[in-house]
Write a protein that holds these residues in place. Structure first.
Motif, mmCIF file in Angstrom:
data_model
loop_
_atom_site.group_PDB
_atom_site.id
_atom_site.type_symbol
_atom_site.label_atom_id
_atom_site.label_comp_id
_atom_site.label_asym_id
_atom_site.label_seq_id
_atom_site.Cartn_x
_atom_site.Cartn_y
_atom_site.Cartn_z
ATOM 1 N N ALA A 161 -10.674 -19.992 5.171
ATOM 2 C CA ALA A 161 -11.812 -19.637 4.381
ATOM 3 C C ALA A 161 -13.163 -20.514 4.697
ATOM 4 C CB ALA A 161 -11.492 -20.119 2.790
ATOM 5 N N ASP A 162 -12.637 -21.897 4.954
ATOM 6 C CA ASP A 162 -14.089 -22.812 5.581
ATOM 7 C C ASP A 162 -14.450 -22.201 6.722
ATOM 8 O OD1 ASP A 162 -15.352 -25.077 6.199
ATOM 9 O OD2 ASP A 162 -14.000 -26.183 6.473
ATOM 10 N N LEU A 163 -13.616 -21.818 7.841
ATOM 11 C CA LEU A 163 -14.091 -21.088 8.965
ATOM 12 C C LEU A 163 -14.716 -19.772 8.822
ATOM 13 C CD1 LEU A 163 -13.615 -20.483 12.200
ATOM 14 C CD2 LEU A 163 -11.622 -19.111 11.646
ATOM 15 N N GLN A 164 -14.271 -19.185 7.914
ATOM 16 C CA GLN A 164 -15.138 -17.818 7.603
ATOM 17 C C GLN A 164 -16.458 -18.124 7.010
ATOM 18 O OE1 GLN A 164 -12.106 -15.973 4.930
ATOM 19 N NE2 GLN A 164 -11.692 -14.562 6.395
ATOM 20 N N SER A 165 -16.389 -19.079 6.042
ATOM 21 C CA SER A 165 -17.728 -19.527 5.319
ATOM 22 C C SER A 165 -18.589 -19.989 6.535
ATOM 23 C CB SER A 165 -17.627 -20.211 4.237
ATOM 24 O OG SER A 165 -17.623 -21.498 4.569
ATOM 25 N N ARG A 166 -18.402 -20.519 7.378
ATOM 26 C CA ARG A 166 -19.186 -21.241 8.607
ATOM 27 C C ARG A 166 -19.812 -20.175 9.337
ATOM 28 N NH1 ARG A 166 -17.187 -27.273 10.435
ATOM 29 N NH2 ARG A 166 -16.067 -27.696 8.533
ATOM 30 N N LEU A 167 -18.666 -19.054 9.726
ATOM 31 C CA LEU A 167 -19.083 -17.953 10.461
ATOM 32 C C LEU A 167 -19.987 -17.094 9.863
ATOM 33 C CD1 LEU A 167 -15.600 -16.966 11.898
ATOM 34 C CD2 LEU A 167 -17.376 -18.047 13.246
ATOM 35 N N LEU A 168 -19.831 -16.909 8.477
ATOM 36 C CA LEU A 168 -20.923 -16.166 7.852
ATOM 37 C C LEU A 168 -22.201 -16.881 7.774
ATOM 38 C CD1 LEU A 168 -18.765 -14.969 4.652
ATOM 39 C CD2 LEU A 168 -20.082 -13.721 6.292
ATOM 40 N N GLY A 169 -22.216 -18.179 7.756
ATOM 41 C CA GLY A 169 -23.478 -18.988 7.633
ATOM 42 C C GLY A 169 -24.275 -18.957 9.125
ATOM 43 N N LEU A 170 -23.627 -18.401 10.182
ATOM 44 C CA LEU A 170 -24.133 -18.294 11.328
ATOM 45 C C LEU A 170 -24.340 -16.838 11.530
ATOM 46 C CD1 LEU A 170 -21.619 -19.976 13.719
ATOM 47 C CD2 LEU A 170 -23.995 -20.625 13.087
ATOM 48 N N GLY A 171 -24.321 -15.753 10.472
ATOM 49 C CA GLY A 171 -24.661 -14.442 10.618
ATOM 50 C C GLY A 171 -23.429 -13.702 11.621
#
Ligand SMILES: [Zn+2]
Length: 400
Positions: free
Chosen positions: A113-123
């Motif tokens: 989840a942490d990984l996904q939210s960071r990736l989402l934060g990068l667009g």
């Protein structure tokens, strides 16, 4: 990376239910799990806080409830399959294990989840944070890896983790420029009134820019800038132009002008042209280098907003927003975005750009994107559906 982990209660048997009064090794494991999630401490449910750590007593029940409440589960204090699964997920922190897409055995956990939210934060995808490492997450990891110059193998190991950590520092704390930029934006408040925006129609004078299919870039982007200007003036913005009659100079001259005028934003308007007539669509650019280092966080955000509004409203091809270290983007001290509103080399794009009605739609899209930038992240106004008048009344509602 630590590979050894105590199996959380319930993980040994996904269907086991553990509740008040139960006794056994599973309860000890449960206490350990609740300690690592931070729920045991206050309740007095840590193994060393109890006379008999094998007994599911009231403090354990209280800790389970606290955990369930935080996770949005039914707070009944009973460890059923769902709570056991959530406890198992909660024990993984990013970096605890190598993450990869394993078909048939999808990894699940807070680290994902942490990984996904960071990736989402990068667009980058995945389209949502579901804590499961599936094919979309893998694709996003590959994109990220290529973006930082790593082999795009989709496996989150030490190098990828280092990349993510470096990026987080840059975004959240280590990059004074980004912090300053955000702070300036935050302090500026939500209104456009009194802001200074420099519109920079590309080329000019003897430099016509791209010419094809009856479209002259220099003329077209000036016309578009005029349409943007009218809408911004109506909102109380001070609008400045890098050129109207003359040639406007090169990008060094234009960026120096923006800095001298202390503009809040620079919007540079261009058209694209490609060797192949099939190439079409809209792209936006903000300041950034390929490697981590300096880049404009606000510029990136605005580029993304403009891109989304333009694509949603015109239906033209989405060529996405990209980081570039072009002179105008790099030398301007304020966030700057370059918009390529279409490919004049493409007959369809050229025909659409020749239509003044489409240019009005584009102008409105750009102004709405600017407005959305100042509205801030916390407000979710759906892209492409608001007209300016509606957005203004939305703003008025917020203010009142
Ligand atoms: Zn151009």
């Amino acid at each position: 990376m630590s590979q050894t982990r105590v199996a959380p209660a319930g993980a040994r048997d996904a269907h086991a239910v553990c509740r008040l009064g139960d006794r056994g090794a599973a309860v000890f494991d449960l206490r350990v799990a609740l300690t690592s999630t931070g729920d045991a401490e206050a309740a007095g449910a840590r193994p060393d806080q109890s006379i008999d750590p094998l007994v599911f007593d009231l403090p354990v029940q209280q800790a389970v409830r606290a955990f369930q409440q935080r996770r949005g589960l039914v707070a009944d204090g009973v460890v059923g399959p769902e709570t056991a699964r959530a406890l198992a997920a909660a024990r993984w922190r990013l970096g605890d294990r190598i993450l990869a897409h394993i078909p048939g055995h999808l990894l699940h956990g807070d680290d994902v989840a942490d990984l996904q939210s960071r990736l989402l934060g990068l667009g980058l995808g995945p389209d949502r944070v579901d804590a499961v490492f599936g094919p979309r997450t893998e694709a996003a990891v590959r994109d990220f890896q290529r973006g930082i110059g790593l082999p795009g193998d989709g496996i989150v190991g030490p190098d990828t983790l280092r990349g993510l950590a470096g990026l987080r520092r840059a975004v959240r704390g280590g990059n004074p420029h980004a912090l300053r930029e955000r702070e300036t934006l935050r302090r500026a408040g939500r209104s456009l009134v009194g802001r200074t925006i420099l519109l920079d129609p590309g080329h000019g004078g003897p430099d016509l820019g791209c010419v094809a299919n009856g479209v002259v870039e220099a003329d077209l982007v000036l016309d578009l800038a005029r349409r943007v200007e009218g809408r911004l003036l109506a909102q109380g913005v001070d609008v400045l132009f890098s050129r109207i009659h003359g040639d406007g100079g090169d990008e060094t001259v234009r960026s120096a002008l923006a800095n001298d005028l202390a503009a809040d934003l620079v919007i540079s308007l261009h058209c694209d042209a490609a060797a192949q007539a099939q190439a079409s669509g809209i792209a936006t650019y903000y300041y950034g280098t390929d490697r981590f280092g300096a880049w404009s966080v606000v510029g990136e955000h605005l580029a993304d907003l403009i891109q989304r509004e333009l694509v949603a409203r015109t239906g033209m091809i989405d060529c996405r927003s990209h980081a570039r270290s072009w002179t105008l983007l790099q030398r301007t001290e304020m966030p700057a975005v370059r918009v390529e509103v279409g490919h004049v080399s493409n007959p369809t794009d050229a025909a659409r750009l020749s239509d003044p009605a489409l240019r009005d739609v584009m102008a409105e899209a750009i102004v709405v994107a600017i407005q959305r930038l100042y509205l801030g992240d916390e407000d979710s106004v759906r892209t492409g559906v608001f007209r300016l008048a509606e957005l203004r009344s939305f703003m008025a509602d917020l203010a009142g």
